[in-house]
Write a protein that holds these residues in place. Structure first.
Motif, short mmCIF file in Angstrom:
data_model
loop_
_atom_site.label_atom_id
_atom_site.label_comp_id
_atom_site.label_asym_id
_atom_site.label_seq_id
_atom_site.Cartn_x
_atom_site.Cartn_y
_atom_site.Cartn_z
N ASP A 128 9.88 3.11 4.71
CA ASP A 128 10.11 4.23 3.80
C ASP A 128 10.27 3.64 2.40
O ASP A 128 11.24 2.92 2.14
N GLY A 129 9.35 3.94 1.52
CA GLY A 129 9.38 3.38 0.18
C GLY A 129 10.57 3.83 -0.65
O GLY A 129 10.84 3.26 -1.70
N HIS A 130 11.28 4.85 -0.19
CA HIS A 130 12.48 5.31 -0.89
C HIS A 130 13.73 4.55 -0.45
O HIS A 130 14.79 4.72 -1.02
N ASP A 131 13.58 3.74 0.60
CA ASP A 131 14.70 2.95 1.13
C ASP A 131 14.54 1.52 0.63
O ASP A 131 13.83 0.71 1.23
N LEU A 132 15.19 1.22 -0.49
CA LEU A 132 15.01 -0.09 -1.13
C LEU A 132 15.42 -1.24 -0.21
O LEU A 132 14.75 -2.27 -0.17
N TYR A 134 0.85 -1.18 0.00
CA TYR A 134 0.00 0.00 0.00
C TYR A 134 0.89 1.23 0.00
O TYR A 134 1.69 1.44 0.92
N ASP A 135 0.77 2.05 -1.01
CA ASP A 135 1.58 3.26 -1.13
C ASP A 135 0.85 4.42 -0.47
O ASP A 135 -0.15 4.90 -0.97
N SER A 136 1.38 4.86 0.64
CA SER A 136 0.79 5.98 1.37
C SER A 136 1.75 7.16 1.27
O SER A 136 2.58 7.40 2.14
N ASN A 137 1.64 7.90 0.18
CA ASN A 137 2.59 8.99 -0.04
C ASN A 137 2.09 10.34 0.46
O ASN A 137 2.70 11.37 0.20
N ASP A 138 0.97 10.35 1.15
CA ASP A 138 0.42 11.56 1.77
C ASP A 138 0.03 12.66 0.79
O ASP A 138 -0.07 13.82 1.16
#
Length: 76
Positions: free
Chosen positions: A53-57, A19-23
């Motif tokens: 954190d979706g930016h932290d692979l 689930y992408d919760s990017n605000d």
């Protein structure tokens, strides 16, 4: 949330939801248009929830592997 209740109720352990919760919404920042705590809602219906954190692979892969190896409930 109704469709996501069934897998947790049935104790299915072969589902992973990302689930992408990017605000951000189309109208404004989500804080101005929404007050839902999606992680808490999924936990309440029996999902094993991990927040990363979706930016932290590396963190994403670690959470994904943990979810893949988890047994006994649906994961998000």
């Amino acid at each position: 949330m109704r469709p996501s209740s069934s897998p947790a109720h049935q104790k299915l352990d072969n589902l992973i939801l990302i689930y992408d919760s990017n605000d951000v919404t189309l109208d404004a920042m989500a804080a101005k248009t929404q007050s839902e705590n999606t992680a808490a809602a999924f936990k309440a219906i029996g999902w094993d929830v991990q927040t990363v954190d979706g930016h932290d692979l590396a963190a994403f892969l670690k959470a994904f592997i943990k979810a893949k190896n988890s047994k006994g409930g649906s994961r998000s």
